[in-house]
Design a protein around this motif. Sequence first.
Motif, PDB file in Angstrom:
ATOM      1  N   LEU A  90      -1.425   8.172   5.155  1.00  0.00           N
ATOM      2  CA  LEU A  90      -2.387   7.301   4.489  1.00  0.00           C
ATOM      3  C   LEU A  90      -1.693   6.019   4.051  1.00  0.00           C
ATOM      4  O   LEU A  90      -0.637   6.057   3.409  1.00  0.00           O
ATOM      5  CB  LEU A  90      -2.989   7.995   3.270  1.00  0.00           C
ATOM      6  N   LEU A  91      -2.284   4.885   4.420  1.00  0.00           N
ATOM      7  CA  LEU A  91      -1.833   3.581   3.935  1.00  0.00           C
ATOM      8  C   LEU A  91      -2.833   3.143   2.878  1.00  0.00           C
ATOM      9  O   LEU A  91      -3.842   2.517   3.194  1.00  0.00           O
ATOM     10  CB  LEU A  91      -1.792   2.565   5.079  1.00  0.00           C
ATOM     11  N   GLY A  92      -2.579   3.528   1.647  1.00  0.00           N
ATOM     12  CA  GLY A  92      -3.617   3.358   0.642  1.00  0.00           C
ATOM     13  C   GLY A  92      -4.757   4.293   0.990  1.00  0.00           C
ATOM     14  O   GLY A  92      -4.603   5.510   0.969  1.00  0.00           O
ATOM     15  N   ASP A  93      -5.909   3.724   1.388  1.00  0.00           N
ATOM     16  CA  ASP A  93      -7.047   4.556   1.801  1.00  0.00           C
ATOM     17  C   ASP A  93      -7.303   4.472   3.304  1.00  0.00           C
ATOM     18  O   ASP A  93      -8.321   4.961   3.792  1.00  0.00           O
ATOM     19  CB  ASP A  93      -8.304   4.138   1.036  1.00  0.00           C
ATOM     20  N   ILE A  94      -6.378   3.874   4.057  1.00  0.00           N
ATOM     21  CA  ILE A  94      -6.554   3.738   5.506  1.00  0.00           C
ATOM     22  C   ILE A  94      -5.830   4.880   6.221  1.00  0.00           C
ATOM     23  O   ILE A  94      -4.607   5.018   6.106  1.00  0.00           O
ATOM     24  CB  ILE A  94      -6.002   2.387   6.013  1.00  0.00           C
ATOM     25  N   PRO A  95      -6.563   5.722   6.977  1.00  0.00           N
ATOM     26  CA  PRO A  95      -5.901   6.795   7.727  1.00  0.00           C
ATOM     27  C   PRO A  95      -5.132   6.231   8.921  1.00  0.00           C
ATOM     28  O   PRO A  95      -5.640   5.393   9.664  1.00  0.00           O
ATOM     29  CB  PRO A  95      -7.063   7.682   8.180  1.00  0.00           C
ATOM     30  N   CYS A  96      -3.922   6.711   9.083  1.00  0.00           N
ATOM     31  CA  CYS A  96      -3.042   6.204  10.140  1.00  0.00           C
ATOM     32  C   CYS A  96      -2.440   7.379  10.899  1.00  0.00           C
ATOM     33  O   CYS A  96      -1.936   8.328  10.293  1.00  0.00           O
ATOM     34  CB  CYS A  96      -1.939   5.350   9.517  1.00  0.00           C
ATOM     35  N   ARG A 130       0.849  -1.194   0.000  1.00  0.00           N
ATOM     36  CA  ARG A 130       0.000   0.000   0.000  1.00  0.00           C
ATOM     37  C   ARG A 130       0.883   1.242   0.000  1.00  0.00           C
ATOM     38  O   ARG A 130       1.861   1.308   0.735  1.00  0.00           O
ATOM     39  CB  ARG A 130      -0.920   0.025   1.219  1.00  0.00           C
ATOM     40  N   LEU A 131       0.519   2.209  -0.813  1.00  0.00           N
ATOM     41  CA  LEU A 131       1.262   3.458  -0.872  1.00  0.00           C
ATOM     42  C   LEU A 131       1.196   4.158   0.480  1.00  0.00           C
ATOM     43  O   LEU A 131       0.124   4.307   1.061  1.00  0.00           O
ATOM     44  CB  LEU A 131       0.685   4.366  -1.956  1.00  0.00           C
ATOM     45  N   GLN A 132       2.356   4.570   0.996  1.00  0.00           N
ATOM     46  CA  GLN A 132       2.425   5.278   2.268  1.00  0.00           C
ATOM     47  C   GLN A 132       2.725   6.747   1.980  1.00  0.00           C
ATOM     48  O   GLN A 132       3.772   7.074   1.431  1.00  0.00           O
ATOM     49  CB  GLN A 132       3.522   4.685   3.156  1.00  0.00           C
ATOM     50  N   SER A 133       1.795   7.636   2.347  1.00  0.00           N
ATOM     51  CA  SER A 133       2.001   9.055   2.067  1.00  0.00           C
ATOM     52  C   SER A 133       1.623   9.896   3.278  1.00  0.00           C
ATOM     53  O   SER A 133       0.591   9.674   3.909  1.00  0.00           O
ATOM     54  CB  SER A 133       1.181   9.491   0.848  1.00  0.00           C
ATOM     55  N   CYS A 134       2.480  10.861   3.599  1.00  0.00           N
ATOM     56  CA  CYS A 134       2.252  11.750   4.742  1.00  0.00           C
ATOM     57  C   CYS A 134       1.322  12.889   4.326  1.00  0.00           C
ATOM     58  O   CYS A 134       1.513  13.505   3.270  1.00  0.00           O
ATOM     59  CB  CYS A 134       3.583  12.308   5.237  1.00  0.00           C
ATOM     60  N   THR A 135       0.321  13.171   5.163  1.00  0.00           N
ATOM     61  CA  THR A 135      -0.631  14.240   4.855  1.00  0.00           C
ATOM     62  C   THR A 135      -0.585  15.389   5.856  1.00  0.00           C
ATOM     63  O   THR A 135      -1.050  16.485   5.555  1.00  0.00           O
ATOM     64  CB  THR A 135      -2.068  13.685   4.809  1.00  0.00           C
ATOM     65  N   ASN A 136      -0.019  15.147   7.047  1.00  0.00           N
ATOM     66  CA  ASN A 136       0.027  16.223   8.043  1.00  0.00           C
ATOM     67  C   ASN A 136       1.025  15.862   9.141  1.00  0.00           C
ATOM     68  O   ASN A 136       1.349  14.684   9.340  1.00  0.00           O
ATOM     69  CB  ASN A 136      -1.355  16.450   8.657  1.00  0.00           C
ATOM     70  N   LEU A 137       1.511  16.895   9.835  1.00  0.00           N
ATOM     71  CA  LEU A 137       2.459  16.689  10.934  1.00  0.00           C
ATOM     72  C   LEU A 137       2.246  17.760  11.989  1.00  0.00           C
ATOM     73  O   LEU A 137       2.137  18.940  11.672  1.00  0.00           O
ATOM     74  CB  LEU A 137       3.900  16.738  10.407  1.00  0.00           C
ATOM     75  N   LYS A 138       2.183  17.333  13.244  1.00  0.00           N
ATOM     76  CA  LYS A 138       2.122  18.254  14.379  1.00  0.00           C
ATOM     77  C   LYS A 138       3.388  18.077  15.199  1.00  0.00           C
ATOM     78  O   LYS A 138       3.741  16.958  15.579  1.00  0.00           O
ATOM     79  CB  LYS A 138       0.892  17.975  15.243  1.00  0.00           C
ATOM     80  N   GLU A 193       8.805  15.442  19.944  1.00  0.00           N
ATOM     81  CA  GLU A 193       7.540  14.711  19.870  1.00  0.00           C
ATOM     82  C   GLU A 193       6.797  15.126  18.601  1.00  0.00           C
ATOM     83  O   GLU A 193       6.646  16.315  18.322  1.00  0.00           O
ATOM     84  CB  GLU A 193       6.686  15.009  21.101  1.00  0.00           C
ATOM     85  N   LEU A 194       6.358  14.129  17.844  1.00  0.00           N
ATOM     86  CA  LEU A 194       5.645  14.375  16.592  1.00  0.00           C
ATOM     87  C   LEU A 194       4.387  13.531  16.527  1.00  0.00           C
ATOM     88  O   LEU A 194       4.357  12.401  17.026  1.00  0.00           O
ATOM     89  CB  LEU A 194       6.519  14.012  15.381  1.00  0.00           C
ATOM     90  N   LYS A 195       3.366  14.086  15.877  1.00  0.00           N
ATOM     91  CA  LYS A 195       2.175  13.319  15.548  1.00  0.00           C
ATOM     92  C   LYS A 195       1.964  13.430  14.045  1.00  0.00           C
ATOM     93  O   LYS A 195       1.714  14.513  13.521  1.00  0.00           O
ATOM     94  CB  LYS A 195       0.967  13.824  16.330  1.00  0.00           C
ATOM     95  N   LEU A 196       2.103  12.299  13.376  1.00  0.00           N
ATOM     96  CA  LEU A 196       2.017  12.255  11.925  1.00  0.00           C
ATOM     97  C   LEU A 196       0.686  11.670  11.491  1.00  0.00           C
ATOM     98  O   LEU A 196       0.162  10.746  12.128  1.00  0.00           O
ATOM     99  CB  LEU A 196       3.130  11.380  11.344  1.00  0.00           C
ATOM    100  N   GLU A 197       0.170  12.191  10.399  1.00  0.00           N
ATOM    101  CA  GLU A 197      -0.985  11.585   9.747  1.00  0.00           C
ATOM    102  C   GLU A 197      -0.517  11.037   8.410  1.00  0.00           C
ATOM    103  O   GLU A 197       0.019  11.775   7.576  1.00  0.00           O
ATOM    104  CB  GLU A 197      -2.100  12.616   9.561  1.00  0.00           C
ATOM    105  N   SER A 200       9.869  15.109   5.762  1.00  0.00           N
ATOM    106  CA  SER A 200      10.868  16.168   5.956  1.00  0.00           C
ATOM    107  C   SER A 200      10.326  17.537   5.567  1.00  0.00           C
ATOM    108  O   SER A 200      10.620  18.544   6.232  1.00  0.00           O
ATOM    109  CB  SER A 200      12.132  15.866   5.141  1.00  0.00           C
ATOM    110  N   ASP A 201       9.548  17.603   4.498  1.00  0.00           N
ATOM    111  CA  ASP A 201       8.978  18.884   4.072  1.00  0.00           C
ATOM    112  C   ASP A 201       8.042  19.443   5.148  1.00  0.00           C
ATOM    113  O   ASP A 201       8.100  20.632   5.480  1.00  0.00           O
ATOM    114  CB  ASP A 201       8.220  18.710   2.751  1.00  0.00           C
ATOM    115  N   PHE A 202       7.183  18.577   5.684  1.00  0.00           N
ATOM    116  CA  PHE A 202       6.282  19.001   6.760  1.00  0.00           C
ATOM    117  C   PHE A 202       7.079  19.401   8.003  1.00  0.00           C
ATOM    118  O   PHE A 202       6.754  20.380   8.681  1.00  0.00           O
ATOM    119  CB  PHE A 202       5.319  17.865   7.130  1.00  0.00           C
ATOM    120  N   TYR A 203       8.126  18.632   8.292  1.00  0.00           N
ATOM    121  CA  TYR A 203       8.910  18.842   9.510  1.00  0.00           C
ATOM    122  C   TYR A 203       9.639  20.181   9.488  1.00  0.00           C
ATOM    123  O   TYR A 203       9.623  20.932  10.470  1.00  0.00           O
ATOM    124  CB  TYR A 203       9.918  17.698   9.661  1.00  0.00           C
TER     125      TYR A 203
END
Length: 410
Positions: free
Chosen positions: A230-236, A209-217, A224-228, A327-330
């Motif tokens: 997507l694993l395909g269509d599953i939000p992680c 499944r394609l792993q893509s980052c959509t957000n970072l806090k 400490e980081l909280k990443l969002e 890295s871009d989000f970070y």
Amino acid sequence: MGIVNSSGYNEENKNFPKRIALIGGGRWARVLTDVLSDLVPPSVEIIIHSIHNSKFISSWVSQIDAGKRIQVASNWPKLEKGHSTVVIIANAAKDHAKAIEFVLMAEVSVLVEKPLTLSSTTSEQLINVAQSKGVRLAASHVFLYARYIENFAKLISKEKNIQSLNFVWTDPKAETRYGELKKYDPFLPVYVDCLPHVLSILDVLFPDRLQSCTNLKLVRGGAELKLEILLGDIPCTIHLERNGKDRRRNIEVVTKEDRFRLDFSQEPGFIFTNSKKVSGDSQWETSKRPLTCMLTSFLNWAGGGEFDKRLSAELGLRINRTIDQVSDFYRSAMADWFKYKLMDSLYSVDEDVVYALAETLQVEEVYLTEPIIKKILDQVKDRFLKLNEITYLQISACMKEVLAQIKGSL
């Protein structure tokens, strides 16, 4: 099962090389050496090559190597093409690329600790070199050999209505692992350090499944980081933390009807469903541990045996690509964090500020005294705070310039 001799060597492992060259001198290199010395027969030479830490490694070896089978060198190995020697790279992540290239040019099989390199472009180039030369390049993802991960993957593979996944990976400021005090690499952001573990595990749970980052806090200066993701269509959601209260390793998978959780904070951990709790691995005390399994697989393949897809460098490359996205989000989040911190005229030099500066400046925290930190931050504040747009690269360059001036005046 093969015959095991008194050293722990399994007689079925006939493809093992004559010599293992281990590049690195840190804690993990010592852990690998311990496992290898029990795994391979006495006839296999083990040589630790540590350019910066050979004196300490020599002292350590003299205490643990009663049979005097482990050698220590302060230079890089002299390599000859073929299966007689293999290399394991376990030095600082920033030095992986140089070490991999050195070994590939000699056309010798190599296993690289995570992360493969610090950029997907570099990893892809080195993989292409390995393929063109026919060299066996393996990426180390030890959790792919953990039966508790396999067991959890089998459990959730039966579920069709997966709604979300939550992954928690936190570490205390200091802990003992494999009999030694574990410390993180202060030059490596937490996501670069931990995501190779997390993403390789997610690849087992949800293959291909394609792993893509959509957000970072980002909080606590990047500790400490909280990443969002997507694993395909599953939000992680992935929670990463250094200098936390305790060690936590938790995966929770939520479906429409149920929740499944693996807690492997202490291996092999437990698997929880709504109705029961079972051991993550009922064979943990009687079977080989994940690291031993991975090293066995690599040594057999490097010696001419069958390929184990869990060693694939392509997985390391895919993880690199996701890390590049993060890295871009970070960098954007770090710029915002510094700006917010400096807007307070009464900001204090707390643990989070020290952490952020040590990572940004690539120096040990012990060298960052409060007067030095204040001088650096005041310069950043004077130069950038009135600007509407400010990048992390600008902040980093300014900080390094000021630090160089301070060092030059001493």
